[in-house]
Design a protein around this motif. Structure first.
Motif, PDB file in Angstrom:
ATOM      1  N   ASP A   1       4.014 106.211  85.944  1.00 46.29           N
ATOM      2  CA  ASP A   1       4.686 106.542  84.676  1.00 46.29           C
ATOM      3  C   ASP A   1       6.153 106.107  84.724  1.00 46.29           C
ATOM      4  O   ASP A   1       6.686 105.567  83.748  1.00 46.29           O
ATOM      5  CB  ASP A   1       4.599 108.040  84.395  1.00 46.29           C
ATOM      6  N   PHE A   2       6.793 106.354  85.865  1.00 45.76           N
ATOM      7  CA  PHE A   2       8.199 105.972  86.047  1.00 45.76           C
ATOM      8  C   PHE A   2       8.359 104.459  85.913  1.00 45.76           C
ATOM      9  O   PHE A   2       9.214 103.977  85.166  1.00 45.76           O
ATOM     10  CB  PHE A   2       8.685 106.457  87.420  1.00 45.76           C
ATOM     11  N   LEU A   3       7.507 103.703  86.597  1.00 46.52           N
ATOM     12  CA  LEU A   3       7.588 102.244  86.545  1.00 46.52           C
ATOM     13  C   LEU A   3       7.305 101.711  85.133  1.00 46.52           C
ATOM     14  O   LEU A   3       7.974 100.787  84.656  1.00 46.52           O
ATOM     15  CB  LEU A   3       6.615 101.624  87.555  1.00 46.52           C
ATOM     16  N   ARG A   4       6.313 102.293  84.467  1.00 42.51           N
ATOM     17  CA  ARG A   4       5.988 101.864  83.103  1.00 42.51           C
ATOM     18  C   ARG A   4       7.174 102.126  82.163  1.00 42.51           C
ATOM     19  O   ARG A   4       7.544 101.264  81.369  1.00 42.51           O
ATOM     20  CB  ARG A   4       4.749 102.595  82.588  1.00 42.51           C
ATOM     21  N   ASP A   5       7.797 103.306  82.284  1.00 47.38           N
ATOM     22  CA  ASP A   5       8.945 103.620  81.427  1.00 47.38           C
ATOM     23  C   ASP A   5      10.145 102.725  81.736  1.00 47.38           C
ATOM     24  O   ASP A   5      10.898 102.367  80.826  1.00 47.38           O
ATOM     25  CB  ASP A   5       9.326 105.090  81.570  1.00 47.38           C
ATOM     26  N   LEU A   6      10.328 102.375  83.006  1.00 47.74           N
ATOM     27  CA  LEU A   6      11.412 101.442  83.341  1.00 47.74           C
ATOM     28  C   LEU A   6      11.223 100.132  82.585  1.00 47.74           C
ATOM     29  O   LEU A   6      12.173  99.576  82.048  1.00 47.74           O
ATOM     30  CB  LEU A   6      11.427 101.158  84.852  1.00 47.74           C
ATOM     31  N   ARG A   7       9.995  99.663  82.547  1.00 47.54           N
ATOM     32  CA  ARG A   7       9.699  98.395  81.869  1.00 47.54           C
ATOM     33  C   ARG A   7       9.733  98.552  80.350  1.00 47.54           C
ATOM     34  O   ARG A   7      10.419  97.801  79.660  1.00 47.54           O
ATOM     35  CB  ARG A   7       8.326  97.897  82.308  1.00 47.54           C
ATOM     36  N   ASP A   8       8.984  99.522  79.831  1.00 47.40           N
ATOM     37  CA  ASP A   8       8.787  99.622  78.384  1.00 47.40           C
ATOM     38  C   ASP A   8       9.959 100.242  77.639  1.00 47.40           C
ATOM     39  O   ASP A   8      10.279  99.814  76.533  1.00 47.40           O
ATOM     40  CB  ASP A   8       7.529 100.435  78.074  1.00 47.40           C
ATOM     41  N   ARG A   9      10.576 101.246  78.210  1.00 50.03           N
ATOM     42  CA  ARG A   9      11.630 101.955  77.476  1.00 50.03           C
ATOM     43  C   ARG A   9      13.025 101.418  77.773  1.00 50.03           C
ATOM     44  O   ARG A   9      13.892 101.443  76.904  1.00 50.03           O
ATOM     45  CB  ARG A   9      11.589 103.447  77.821  1.00 50.03           C
ATOM     46  N   ALA A  10      13.262 100.957  79.012  1.00 48.28           N
ATOM     47  CA  ALA A  10      14.625 100.574  79.384  1.00 48.28           C
ATOM     48  C   ALA A  10      14.770  99.094  79.706  1.00 48.28           C
ATOM     49  O   ALA A  10      15.879  98.627  79.932  1.00 48.28           O
ATOM     50  CB  ALA A  10      15.077 101.404  80.586  1.00 48.28           C
ATOM     51  N   SER A  11      13.675  98.359  79.770  1.00 44.95           N
ATOM     52  CA  SER A  11      13.685  96.937  80.103  1.00 44.95           C
ATOM     53  C   SER A  11      14.410  96.689  81.421  1.00 44.95           C
ATOM     54  O   SER A  11      15.204  95.771  81.550  1.00 44.95           O
ATOM     55  CB  SER A  11      14.330  96.132  78.978  1.00 44.95           C
ATOM     56  N   LEU A  12      14.124  97.547  82.404  1.00 44.98           N
ATOM     57  CA  LEU A  12      14.747  97.421  83.719  1.00 44.98           C
ATOM     58  C   LEU A  12      13.824  96.688  84.681  1.00 44.98           C
ATOM     59  O   LEU A  12      12.602  96.793  84.585  1.00 44.98           O
ATOM     60  CB  LEU A  12      15.088  98.804  84.286  1.00 44.98           C
ATOM     61  N   GLN A  13      14.434  95.958  85.581  1.00 44.54           N
ATOM     62  CA  GLN A  13      13.717  95.230  86.622  1.00 44.54           C
ATOM     63  C   GLN A  13      13.971  95.920  87.962  1.00 44.54           C
ATOM     64  O   GLN A  13      14.912  96.700  88.101  1.00 44.54           O
ATOM     65  CB  GLN A  13      14.207  93.777  86.693  1.00 44.54           C
ATOM     66  N   THR A  14      13.131  95.608  88.934  1.00 43.62           N
ATOM     67  CA  THR A  14      13.294  96.195  90.271  1.00 43.62           C
ATOM     68  C   THR A  14      13.539  95.076  91.284  1.00 43.62           C
ATOM     69  O   THR A  14      12.609  94.587  91.915  1.00 43.62           O
ATOM     70  CB  THR A  14      12.046  97.001  90.682  1.00 43.62           C
ATOM     71  N   PRO A  15      14.811  94.665  91.432  1.00 43.21           N
ATOM     72  CA  PRO A  15      15.092  93.625  92.419  1.00 43.21           C
ATOM     73  C   PRO A  15      14.851  94.095  93.856  1.00 43.21           C
ATOM     74  O   PRO A  15      14.703  93.288  94.753  1.00 43.21           O
ATOM     75  CB  PRO A  15      16.554  93.272  92.196  1.00 43.21           C
ATOM     76  N   GLY A  16      14.811  95.408  94.065  1.00 42.71           N
ATOM     77  CA  GLY A  16      14.504  95.950  95.389  1.00 42.71           C
ATOM     78  C   GLY A  16      13.606  97.163  95.260  1.00 42.71           C
ATOM     79  O   GLY A  16      13.826  98.026  94.414  1.00 42.71           O
ATOM     80  N   CYS A  17      12.581  97.196  96.099  1.00 38.14           N
ATOM     81  CA  CYS A  17      11.636  98.309  96.020  1.00 38.14           C
ATOM     82  C   CYS A  17      11.004  98.520  97.390  1.00 38.14           C
ATOM     83  O   CYS A  17      10.553  97.574  98.029  1.00 38.14           O
ATOM     84  CB  CYS A  17      10.558  97.991  94.991  1.00 38.14           C
ATOM     85  N   THR A  18      10.973  99.776  97.828  1.00 39.51           N
ATOM     86  CA  THR A  18      10.301 100.136  99.075  1.00 39.51           C
ATOM     87  C   THR A  18       9.416 101.333  98.796  1.00 39.51           C
ATOM     88  O   THR A  18       9.891 102.371  98.321  1.00 39.51           O
ATOM     89  CB  THR A  18      11.324 100.509 100.174  1.00 39.51           C
TER      90      THR A  18
END
Length: 164
Positions: A128-145
């Protein structure tokens, strides 16, 4: 019963019997031909519909991808700074308890970013967090662990660097 003919046509004259069997043979051939032609036409139209459906699918896929991209750009948090947008998503999902670190930062390119770390996050909430980052805020994840939580393997520990 002994004297009755076994088949109705046996009592007919020979010419009538011959005409009956000739018509029966012609009728069988015509019926077989009609069924064959009908099946061929049906299978041909079915193949044509399959080809048309494939062509339509090929035309629709790029449009769907474009709609998804436009939707991501039109989210309700697109105009907010990265940190505010991330906080709004975290608050909206109610995952503050799993949040262990939040820090505003900048990437090498001078872009505003945020570093967020979660501990013990259920996978459905992570999605849900990842979907909202994309759909609501248009944020990318240049780093992810992502790692499995050592206390409960059903949960995830995650660290994200988020930017536009």
């Amino acid at each position: 019963m002994h004297g009755e003919p076994k088949y109705f046509w046996l009592s007919w004259p020979a010419a009538s019997q011959e005409r009956l069997f000739r018509l029966a043979l012609v009728g069988t051939v015509v019926a077989t031909f009609a069924v064959s032609v009908g099946l061929k036409l049906f299978s041909g139209s079915l193949e044509q519909r399959i080809v048309e459906a494939r062509e339509q699918y090929g035309r629709v896929v790029p449009i769907v991808e474009e709609v998804r991209a436009l939707r991501a750009k039109q989210g309700d948090l697109v105009d907010k700074p990265v940190s505010e947008a991330v906080w709004a998503i975290i608050d909206g999902l109610g995952i503050e308890e799993q949040l262990t670190s939040f820090r505003a930062t900048q990437l090498d390119e001078g872009l505003d970013a945020a570093q967020v770390t979660f501990k013990g996050l259920p996978l459905n909430r992570l999605m849900d967090f990842l979907r909202d980052l994309r759909d609501r805020a248009s944020l990318q994840t240049p780093g992810c662990t992502l790692t499995r939580n050592p206390d409960d393997p059903r949960l995830a520990d995650a660290h994200f660097v988020l930017a536009r």
